[in-house]
Write an enzyme that holds these catalytic residues in place. Structure first.
Site, PDB file in Angstrom:
ATOM      1  N   HIS A 154      23.269  17.262  18.231  1.00 36.34           N
ATOM      2  CA  HIS A 154      22.731  17.158  16.768  1.00 36.34           C
ATOM      3  C   HIS A 154      21.180  16.769  16.485  1.00 36.34           C
ATOM      4  O   HIS A 154      20.629  17.298  15.464  1.00 36.34           O
ATOM      5  CB  HIS A 154      23.516  15.481  16.334  1.00 36.34           C
ATOM      6  CG  HIS A 154      25.052  15.730  16.318  1.00 36.34           C
ATOM      7  ND1 HIS A 154      25.650  14.489  17.187  1.00 36.34           N
ATOM      8  CD2 HIS A 154      25.863  16.405  15.639  1.00 36.34           C
ATOM      9  CE1 HIS A 154      27.026  14.665  16.649  1.00 36.34           C
ATOM     10  NE2 HIS A 154      27.193  15.793  16.045  1.00 36.34           N
ATOM     11  N   SER A 170      30.356  15.060  20.455  1.00 37.33           N
ATOM     12  CA  SER A 170      30.707  13.694  20.510  1.00 37.33           C
ATOM     13  C   SER A 170      31.951  13.581  21.320  1.00 37.33           C
ATOM     14  O   SER A 170      31.825  12.466  22.000  1.00 37.33           O
ATOM     15  CB  SER A 170      30.661  13.241  18.924  1.00 37.33           C
ATOM     16  OG  SER A 170      29.772  13.493  18.153  1.00 37.33           O
ATOM     17  N   LYS A 196      39.779   7.689   8.811  1.00 34.01           N
ATOM     18  CA  LYS A 196      39.899   8.123  10.232  1.00 34.01           C
ATOM     19  C   LYS A 196      39.109   6.958  11.072  1.00 34.01           C
ATOM     20  O   LYS A 196      37.988   6.643  10.813  1.00 34.01           O
ATOM     21  CB  LYS A 196      38.953   9.388  10.341  1.00 34.01           C
ATOM     22  CG  LYS A 196      38.983  10.230  11.645  1.00 34.01           C
ATOM     23  CD  LYS A 196      38.082  11.565  11.480  1.00 34.01           C
ATOM     24  CE  LYS A 196      37.684  12.062  12.880  1.00 34.01           C
ATOM     25  NZ  LYS A 196      36.674  13.215  12.456  1.00 34.01           N
ATOM     26  N   ARG A 205      28.353  25.814  17.104  1.00 34.57           N
ATOM     27  CA  ARG A 205      28.178  25.861  18.587  1.00 34.57           C
ATOM     28  C   ARG A 205      28.733  27.385  19.157  1.00 34.57           C
ATOM     29  O   ARG A 205      28.386  27.864  20.124  1.00 34.57           O
ATOM     30  CB  ARG A 205      28.902  24.648  19.355  1.00 34.57           C
ATOM     31  CG  ARG A 205      28.124  23.310  19.106  1.00 34.57           C
ATOM     32  CD  ARG A 205      28.815  22.128  19.514  1.00 34.57           C
ATOM     33  NE  ARG A 205      30.002  22.146  18.576  1.00 34.57           N
ATOM     34  CZ  ARG A 205      30.846  20.976  18.631  1.00 34.57           C
ATOM     35  NH1 ARG A 205      30.606  20.155  19.240  1.00 34.57           N
ATOM     36  NH2 ARG A 205      32.157  21.156  17.791  1.00 34.57           N
TER      37      ARG A 205
HETATM   38  O1  PNS Z   1      30.614  15.963  12.174  1.00 30.84           O
HETATM   39  P1  PNS Z   1      31.975  16.421  11.716  1.00 30.84           P
HETATM   40  O2  PNS Z   1      33.179  15.536  11.762  1.00 30.84           O
HETATM   41  O3  PNS Z   1      32.295  17.893  12.112  1.00 30.84           O
HETATM   42  O4  PNS Z   1      31.716  16.426  10.084  1.00 30.84           O
HETATM   43  C1  PNS Z   1      32.715  16.899   9.154  1.00 30.84           C
HETATM   44  C2  PNS Z   1      31.955  16.337   7.422  1.00 30.84           C
HETATM   45  C3  PNS Z   1      31.824  15.018   7.603  1.00 30.84           C
HETATM   46  C4  PNS Z   1      30.995  17.471   7.353  1.00 30.84           C
HETATM   47  C5  PNS Z   1      33.237  16.924   6.652  1.00 30.84           C
HETATM   48  O5  PNS Z   1      34.472  16.450   7.046  1.00 30.84           O
HETATM   49  C6  PNS Z   1      32.951  16.373   5.235  1.00 30.84           C
HETATM   50  O6  PNS Z   1      32.173  17.062   4.842  1.00 30.84           O
HETATM   51  N1  PNS Z   1      33.924  15.512   4.849  1.00 30.84           N
HETATM   52  C7  PNS Z   1      33.536  14.993   3.406  1.00 30.84           C
HETATM   53  C8  PNS Z   1      35.007  15.266   2.600  1.00 30.84           C
HETATM   54  C9  PNS Z   1      34.805  16.564   1.704  1.00 30.84           C
HETATM   55  O7  PNS Z   1      33.667  17.015   1.187  1.00 30.84           O
HETATM   56  N2  PNS Z   1      35.745  17.458   2.009  1.00 30.84           N
HETATM   57  C10 PNS Z   1      35.954  18.969   1.597  1.00 30.84           C
HETATM   58  C11 PNS Z   1      35.349  19.944   2.405  1.00 30.84           C
HETATM   59  S1  PNS Z   1      36.778  20.348   3.348  1.00 30.84           S
END
Ligand code: PNS
Length: 160
Positions: free
Chosen positions: A17, A128, A41, A90
């Site tokens: 990150h 993570s 979650k 990645r």
């Molecule tokens: O680090 P991560 O868990 O891969 O991050 C994922 C994240 C937080 C970027 C993604 O889950 C997100 O944007 N969540 C907010 C909800 C949202 O906007 N959902 C619509 C897109 S599917």
């Protein structure tokens, strides 16, 4: 001024990150690293802990801020007046979900663009979940997480 949001769970933040943050802050004027607060979650680290860790590792960057959000990413970006979201990739395995999320976000708000930055090869193995797996068995995570947050992450797993 090119402002971007780098969103994620950051549960916990890794050197991978930080690599994206470091490279993004060189090519964009302002970077908001934002932690998703997702009540559905169960995270290992609280939202406060994740924000605190991100603040520690970005303390020396004067064009990076740390924030958190709830709900839809595109709504949050629109509220902040930011039109670019950056994600790290990645491996090919990341692509399918990221592609799907980018397309959903595009449908929800076509004025917000998702850009992808490829990880540095030295962090391609890192996530993570891997950090938590190694830490939970008492393994050495010093190569995986920034030194400023190493002890905090170790302590979390010390009594589990
Ligand atoms: O680090 P991560 O868990 O891969 O991050 C994922 C994240 C937080 C970027 C993604 O889950 C997100 O944007 N969540 C907010 C909800 C949202 O906007 N959902 C619509 C897109 S599917």
């Amino acid at each position: 001024m090119a402002k971007i949001i780098y969103p994620g769970s950051f549960d916990p933040v890794t050197k991978g990150h930080l690599d994206i943050i470091d490279r993004a802050h060189r090519v964009f004027d302002f970077v908001t690293v934002s932690v998703l607060e997702n009540p559905r979650k169960k995270a290992t680290f609280t939202i406060e802990e994740r924000v605190e860790m991100l603040k520690k590792i970005t303390a020396n960057y004067d064009n990076v801020e740390v924030d958190y959000f709830r709900g839809l990413l595109v709504d949050y970006a629109a509220q902040k007046g930011v039109k670019i979201v950056i994600k790290g990739l990645r491996a090919v395995s990341d692509f399918e979900l990221e592609f799907q999320m980018a397309l959903v976000n595009q449908k929800l708000n076509p004025s917000i663009e998702t850009l992808f930055m490829m990880t540095s090869t030295k962090y391609a193995h890192l996530s993570s979940s891997i950090v938590k797996e190694v830490a939970s068995f008492g393994g050495d995570i010093s190569e995986l997480v920034p030194p400023e947050v190493h002890d905090q992450i170790k302590t979390k797993f010390a009594f589990q």
